[in-house]
Design a protein around this motif. Structure first.
Motif, short mmCIF file in Angstrom:
data_model
loop_
_atom_site.label_atom_id
_atom_site.label_comp_id
_atom_site.label_asym_id
_atom_site.label_seq_id
_atom_site.Cartn_x
_atom_site.Cartn_y
_atom_site.Cartn_z
N SER A 93 27.30 -42.35 43.31
CA SER A 93 26.86 -42.59 44.68
C SER A 93 25.77 -41.60 45.10
N TRP B 291 23.65 -41.75 47.63
CA TRP B 291 23.58 -41.43 49.06
C TRP B 291 24.67 -40.45 49.43
N TYR C 222 33.01 -50.20 45.25
CA TYR C 222 33.25 -51.61 44.89
C TYR C 222 34.73 -51.92 44.63
N VAL D 73 28.80 -45.62 52.42
CA VAL D 73 28.89 -44.16 52.41
C VAL D 73 27.51 -43.58 52.14
N PRO D 74 27.25 -42.37 52.64
CA PRO D 74 28.17 -41.49 53.34
C PRO D 74 28.34 -41.88 54.79
N HIS E 130 13.98 -42.99 52.16
CA HIS E 130 15.07 -43.78 52.74
C HIS E 130 14.80 -45.28 52.61
#
Ligand SMILES: N[C@@H](CCC(=O)N[C@@H](CS)C(=O)NCC(=O)O)C(=O)O
Length: 289
Positions: A13, A15, A38, A55-56, A104
């Protein structure tokens, strides 16, 4: 009263890594709550952070939920100006915000073709033209920031800022997919791989031991391109220490390093230490005593 941060599996992950780095690099205390991406476990986690969908997500000490990485960065910067999440100089800050905003919303090819996977490094990932285009733009942005504001240190705006946290998972992609990069860009990549906070995150991901099959790519693998962890192995007690270096509780799980056995109060803390002993100051301080 502390912040709470919902994160996904640490090896995958990207992010979540960014959100966590905001806290870890600026010393703002946070309690992390992880769910496996997932899965039902992930959905269960997010019910505790409604209305977040991804998330986050952060809950403030007052109980307000803030979601999306950029909103988390801005909220923390506003609430903790002393933490220095943005550069102090307003011109540098404007550029840092521009880099972060572009990260982003952009670099779709790189993000799509090379998902973050901190468990594996490939020898040759045959990047396509769109990925190479993204890389050229990223290198240009890094060079611009460093030339104007970087000074002599490794980070984009002098000291570590939210912009560096934003590009940490880009640096890892360049490393793990062995993507072409200039010497200057590789120095920046290596600074991320050597950063103790990043090493702790990766070590926790190795301890989680989660695999996302859809992130696997059919390329030959190579050894981890960052600093090689000091060798350590699971062991049986007794240990030199009676109390866990992290919690102070009695030890139940053990590792062997440099001919000595050390104990921890749970499997996760033993395994995260095993994955990269030097990344953990409390453990290394105990070893050095
Ligand atoms: N724009 C969001 C993106 C967050 C995001 O894509 N998070 C991923 C993990 S890296 C996620 O929650 N995926 C779960 C899913 O897609 O179900 C941000 O900046 O926080």
């Amino acid at each position: 009263m502390t912040y709470h941060l919902a994160i996904g599996d640490r090896s995958h992950s990207s992010w979540s890594l960014r959100g966590w780095l905001f806290f870890e690099k600026s010393g703002i205390p946070v309690s992390c709550h992880s769910g496996v991406l997932y899965t039902e476990d992930f959905k269960r986690l997010l019910t505790e952070f409604a209305p977040a969908r991804l998330v986050p997500a952060m809950r403030t000490p007052e109980g307000e939920v803030v979601w999306d990485t950029l909103a988390i960065a801005e909220t923390l910067a506003e609430r903790h100006p002393e933490a220095g999440l943005w550069p102090e100089d307003s011109t540098a800050r404007a550029m840092a915000r521009s880099l972060v905003a572009e990260m982003h919303s952009g670099f779709v090819a790189l993000r799509g073709d090379c998902p973050m996977n901190l468990r594996t490094s490939y020898a040759d990932s045959a990047p396509g033209a769109a990925v190479l285009d993204d890389l050229a733009r990223i290198e240009a942005l890094w060079a611009l920031a460093k030339e104007r504001f970087g000074g002599s240190g490794p980070w984009l705006f002098g000291r570590y800022t939210a912009a560096d946290a934003y590009f940490a998972p880009v640096a890892t992609r360049i490393a793990t997919y062995n993507l072409p990069a200039s010497a200057a860009a590789m120095d920046y990549v290596q600074a991320h791989l050597a950063d103790p906070a990043f090493r702790r995150w990766r070590a926790m991901g190795m301890a989680e031991n989660l695999v996302q099959p859809s992130y696997a790519r059919p390329y030959a693998e190579r050894p981890w391109p960052g600093p090689a962890p000091r060798p350590a192995a699971p062991a049986e007690g007794p240990s030199v220490n009676a109390a866990c270096p992290y919690s102070g509780k009695p030890v139940t799980h053990f590792l062997e390093m440099d001919g000595h056995v050390w104990g921890f109060c749970n499997a996760f803390c033993r395994d995260k230490t095993l994955a990269d002993p030097d990344a953990w100051p409390a453990f290394m301080a105990m070893v050095a005593r």
